[in-house]
Design an enzyme around this catalytic site. Structure first.
Site, PDB file in Angstrom:
ATOM      1  N   ARG A  12       0.845  -1.202   0.000  1.00  0.00           N
ATOM      2  CA  ARG A  12       0.000   0.000   0.000  1.00  0.00           C
ATOM      3  C   ARG A  12       0.875   1.245   0.000  1.00  0.00           C
ATOM      4  O   ARG A  12       2.053   1.202   0.373  1.00  0.00           O
ATOM      5  CB  ARG A  12      -0.897   0.012   1.244  1.00  0.00           C
ATOM      6  CG  ARG A  12      -1.913  -1.115   1.224  1.00  0.00           C
ATOM      7  CD  ARG A  12      -3.022  -0.909   2.240  1.00  0.00           C
ATOM      8  NE  ARG A  12      -2.536  -0.932   3.604  1.00  0.00           N
ATOM      9  CZ  ARG A  12      -2.977  -0.144   4.581  1.00  0.00           C
ATOM     10  NH1 ARG A  12      -3.923   0.742   4.337  1.00  0.00           N
ATOM     11  NH2 ARG A  12      -2.482  -0.230   5.801  1.00  0.00           N
ATOM     12  N   GLY A  13       0.301   2.358  -0.415  1.00  0.00           N
ATOM     13  CA  GLY A  13       0.964   3.656  -0.301  1.00  0.00           C
ATOM     14  C   GLY A  13       2.290   3.715  -1.039  1.00  0.00           C
ATOM     15  O   GLY A  13       2.436   3.188  -2.155  1.00  0.00           O
ATOM     16  N   GLN A 141       8.347  17.318  13.770  1.00  0.00           N
ATOM     17  CA  GLN A 141       6.980  17.757  13.443  1.00  0.00           C
ATOM     18  C   GLN A 141       6.146  17.816  14.718  1.00  0.00           C
ATOM     19  O   GLN A 141       6.134  16.840  15.487  1.00  0.00           O
ATOM     20  CB  GLN A 141       6.339  16.792  12.438  1.00  0.00           C
ATOM     21  CG  GLN A 141       4.846  16.987  12.209  1.00  0.00           C
ATOM     22  CD  GLN A 141       4.486  18.363  11.636  1.00  0.00           C
ATOM     23  OE1 GLN A 141       5.180  18.878  10.760  1.00  0.00           O
ATOM     24  NE2 GLN A 141       3.429  18.967  12.162  1.00  0.00           N
ATOM     25  N   TYR A 147       7.200   9.611  16.042  1.00  0.00           N
ATOM     26  CA  TYR A 147       7.531   9.362  14.629  1.00  0.00           C
ATOM     27  C   TYR A 147       8.832  10.079  14.235  1.00  0.00           C
ATOM     28  O   TYR A 147       9.687   9.505  13.548  1.00  0.00           O
ATOM     29  CB  TYR A 147       6.354   9.856  13.796  1.00  0.00           C
ATOM     30  CG  TYR A 147       6.381   9.564  12.314  1.00  0.00           C
ATOM     31  CD1 TYR A 147       5.940   8.350  11.808  1.00  0.00           C
ATOM     32  CD2 TYR A 147       6.789  10.539  11.405  1.00  0.00           C
ATOM     33  CE1 TYR A 147       5.916   8.110  10.443  1.00  0.00           C
ATOM     34  CE2 TYR A 147       6.771  10.304  10.036  1.00  0.00           C
ATOM     35  CZ  TYR A 147       6.333   9.084   9.555  1.00  0.00           C
ATOM     36  OH  TYR A 147       6.307   8.854   8.197  1.00  0.00           O
ATOM     37  N   LYS A 151      12.061   8.137  12.869  1.00  0.00           N
ATOM     38  CA  LYS A 151      12.562   8.430  11.515  1.00  0.00           C
ATOM     39  C   LYS A 151      13.960   9.037  11.548  1.00  0.00           C
ATOM     40  O   LYS A 151      14.783   8.778  10.663  1.00  0.00           O
ATOM     41  CB  LYS A 151      11.573   9.334  10.786  1.00  0.00           C
ATOM     42  CG  LYS A 151      10.217   8.655  10.484  1.00  0.00           C
ATOM     43  CD  LYS A 151      10.369   7.440   9.575  1.00  0.00           C
ATOM     44  CE  LYS A 151       9.048   6.881   9.089  1.00  0.00           C
ATOM     45  NZ  LYS A 151       9.200   5.733   8.188  1.00  0.00           N
ATOM     46  N   GLY A 178       8.904  13.789   1.562  1.00  0.00           N
ATOM     47  CA  GLY A 178       8.108  14.844   2.174  1.00  0.00           C
ATOM     48  C   GLY A 178       6.676  14.351   2.305  1.00  0.00           C
ATOM     49  O   GLY A 178       6.426  13.158   2.500  1.00  0.00           O
TER      50      GLY A 178
HETATM   51  N1  CAA Z   1       2.559  24.155  15.460  1.00  0.00           N
HETATM   52  C1  CAA Z   1       2.164  24.821  16.595  1.00  0.00           C
HETATM   53  N2  CAA Z   1       1.022  24.559  17.236  1.00  0.00           N
HETATM   54  C2  CAA Z   1       0.219  23.617  16.743  1.00  0.00           C
HETATM   55  C3  CAA Z   1       0.548  22.885  15.593  1.00  0.00           C
HETATM   56  C4  CAA Z   1       1.763  23.205  14.941  1.00  0.00           C
HETATM   57  N3  CAA Z   1       2.171  22.559  13.837  1.00  0.00           N
HETATM   58  N4  CAA Z   1      -0.433  21.984  15.342  1.00  0.00           N
HETATM   59  C5  CAA Z   1      -1.363  22.152  16.329  1.00  0.00           C
HETATM   60  N5  CAA Z   1      -0.980  23.135  17.150  1.00  0.00           N
HETATM   61  C6  CAA Z   1      -1.656  23.627  18.341  1.00  0.00           C
HETATM   62  C7  CAA Z   1      -3.103  23.961  18.063  1.00  0.00           C
HETATM   63  O1  CAA Z   1      -3.209  25.221  17.481  1.00  0.00           O
HETATM   64  C8  CAA Z   1      -3.714  23.889  19.467  1.00  0.00           C
HETATM   65  O2  CAA Z   1      -3.387  25.069  20.148  1.00  0.00           O
HETATM   66  P1  CAA Z   1      -4.420  25.667  21.240  1.00  0.00           P
HETATM   67  O3  CAA Z   1      -4.612  24.596  22.258  1.00  0.00           O
HETATM   68  O4  CAA Z   1      -3.705  26.881  21.758  1.00  0.00           O
HETATM   69  O5  CAA Z   1      -5.667  25.968  20.460  1.00  0.00           O
HETATM   70  C9  CAA Z   1      -2.873  22.782  20.148  1.00  0.00           C
HETATM   71  O6  CAA Z   1      -1.715  22.591  19.325  1.00  0.00           O
HETATM   72  C10 CAA Z   1      -3.618  21.449  20.230  1.00  0.00           C
HETATM   73  O7  CAA Z   1      -4.152  21.166  18.928  1.00  0.00           O
HETATM   74  P2  CAA Z   1      -5.350  20.171  18.783  1.00  0.00           P
HETATM   75  O8  CAA Z   1      -6.451  20.498  19.712  1.00  0.00           O
HETATM   76  O9  CAA Z   1      -5.643  20.065  17.319  1.00  0.00           O
HETATM   77  O10 CAA Z   1      -4.718  18.819  19.321  1.00  0.00           O
HETATM   78  P3  CAA Z   1      -5.105  17.394  18.898  1.00  0.00           P
HETATM   79  O11 CAA Z   1      -4.676  16.514  20.007  1.00  0.00           O
HETATM   80  O12 CAA Z   1      -6.501  17.291  18.459  1.00  0.00           O
HETATM   81  O13 CAA Z   1      -4.218  17.112  17.567  1.00  0.00           O
HETATM   82  C11 CAA Z   1      -2.260  16.865  16.230  1.00  0.00           C
HETATM   83  C12 CAA Z   1      -2.906  17.581  17.417  1.00  0.00           C
HETATM   84  C13 CAA Z   1      -2.487  15.364  16.308  1.00  0.00           C
HETATM   85  C14 CAA Z   1      -0.769  17.101  16.330  1.00  0.00           C
HETATM   86  C15 CAA Z   1      -2.852  17.412  14.908  1.00  0.00           C
HETATM   87  O14 CAA Z   1      -2.620  18.787  14.877  1.00  0.00           O
HETATM   88  C16 CAA Z   1      -2.214  16.775  13.695  1.00  0.00           C
HETATM   89  O15 CAA Z   1      -2.630  15.737  13.260  1.00  0.00           O
HETATM   90  N6  CAA Z   1      -1.184  17.432  13.110  1.00  0.00           N
HETATM   91  C17 CAA Z   1      -0.512  16.936  11.935  1.00  0.00           C
HETATM   92  C18 CAA Z   1       0.695  16.160  12.324  1.00  0.00           C
HETATM   93  C19 CAA Z   1       1.379  15.720  11.052  1.00  0.00           C
HETATM   94  O16 CAA Z   1       1.859  16.509  10.262  1.00  0.00           O
HETATM   95  N7  CAA Z   1       1.447  14.414  10.839  1.00  0.00           N
HETATM   96  C20 CAA Z   1       1.994  13.908   9.641  1.00  0.00           C
HETATM   97  C21 CAA Z   1       1.275  12.657   9.271  1.00  0.00           C
HETATM   98  S1  CAA Z   1       1.766  12.079   7.659  1.00  0.00           S
HETATM   99  C22 CAA Z   1       3.287  11.465   7.900  1.00  0.00           C
HETATM  100  O17 CAA Z   1       3.783  11.361   8.982  1.00  0.00           O
HETATM  101  C23 CAA Z   1       4.020  11.046   6.666  1.00  0.00           C
HETATM  102  C24 CAA Z   1       5.317  11.745   6.579  1.00  0.00           C
HETATM  103  O18 CAA Z   1       6.333  11.140   6.792  1.00  0.00           O
HETATM  104  C25 CAA Z   1       5.347  13.158   6.168  1.00  0.00           C
END
Ligand code: CAA
Length: 241
Positions: A12-13, A141, A147, A151, A178
């Site tokens: 997958r992926g 991140q 993760y 990584k 990326g």
């Molecule tokens: N930088 C700074 N602050 C951030 C932020 C960031 N990047 N992302 C979220 N926040 C803050 C929010 O603004 C929030 O602030 P407040 O409490 O002041 O409002 C606080 O963090 C909490 O945010 P949430 O309520 O949304 O928290 P949550 O528990 O529901 O989820 C999270 C947080 C899981 C990190 C969600 O933001 C998320 O999924 N982020 C993406 C993470 C990401 O990029 N993952 C990559 C997956 S794909 C992959 O991994 C493949 C690869 O190799 C690239």
């Protein structure tokens, strides 16, 4: 005789695209998978490759899987350590399970697999190990302490092992994708993903095939002098020094 490649998480992926590129390059392909039998069967039928179900986080299960592959296809010459999962959470909410699962599946798996093909590669004086890391192992991140640690660990693993394999004709490299258009990335909350895409200078997600072509190059004889390297494929989202 054509070489055998094992792609973990290869049905997958990004892994699916790597399996496809390796099959196209003429290798015998063994694609490992963990649980999704339907996707595995579809990939096997589509690409005409072999699929093997085992848990890359379990050393003994990996040993049994490798024995089955080598019995069917011959010695494994090329390994792509691609299997990986995310368990995203801000650190203050991250559980021990979320930490451990990601370390076991994304990092320890590379030990479990590579260690059990390494002696054969040394004996035959030829091998390729390709570790699929991530932009988030390079830059870190928010929400991915587990993760990013796993990584980044793969990058250090690569650099050490490249030095050990060099005299034995084994290259060891890291590919850092990326944000690529896969189910894993599409699972990021939409608003968050939109804001991430806005930071990619090329202006789009990458395609799985754009990672696969890099892997095929590293596996080929043309890639023989590239070892210990970190190959960044991310649309200029993070420009590593
Ligand atoms: N930088 C700074 N602050 C951030 C932020 C960031 N990047 N992302 C979220 N926040 C803050 C929010 O603004 C929030 O602030 P407040 O409490 O002041 O409002 C606080 O963090 C909490 O945010 P949430 O309520 O949304 O928290 P949550 O528990 O529901 O989820 C999270 C947080 C899981 C990190 C969600 O933001 C998320 O999924 N982020 C993406 C993470 C990401 O990029 N993952 C990559 C997956 S794909 C992959 O991994 C493949 C690869 O190799 C690239």
């Amino acid at each position: 005789m054509s070489k055998t490649v094992l792609v973990t998480g290869g049905t997958r992926g990004i892994g699916h695209a790597i399996s496809a590129a390796m099959a196209k390059a003429g290798y015998k392909v063994a694609a490992n998978y963990a649980g999704n039998d339907e996707a595995a069967k579809a990939t096997a039928d589509e690409l005409g490759i072999h699929v093997y179900k085992f848990d890359v986080a379990d050393y003994d299960a990996v040993g049994a899987g490798i024995a089955a592959i080598e019995k069917d296809l011959g010695p494994i010459d090329i390994v792509v350590n691609n299997a990986g999962v995310t368990r995203d959470a801000p650190f203050h909410k991250m559980t021990k399970d979320q930490w451990q699962q990601v370390i076991d599946i994304d990092l320890t798996s590379a030990f479990n697999v590579t260690r059990q093909v390494w002696d054969g590669m040394r004996e035959r004086s030829w091998g390729r190990v390709i570790n699929i890391s991530s932009i988030n192992g390079q830059k870190g991140q928010f929400g991915q302490a587990n993760y990013s640690a796993a990584k980044a660990g793969l990058i250090g693993f690569t650099k050490a092992l490249a030095q050990e394999g060099a005299k034995k004709g084994i290259t060891v490299n890291t590919v850092c994708p990326g944000y690529i258009d896969t189910e894993m990335v599409r699972a990021v909350p939409e608003k968050v993903l939109e804001s991430i895409i806005s930071t990619i200078p090329v202006g789009r997600l990458g395609k799985p095939e754009e990672i696969a072509s890099m892997c095929a190059y590293l596996a080929s004889d043309d890639g023989a002098f590239i070892t210990g390297a970190t190959m960044t494929v991310n649309g200029a989202q993070y420009i590593a020094g």
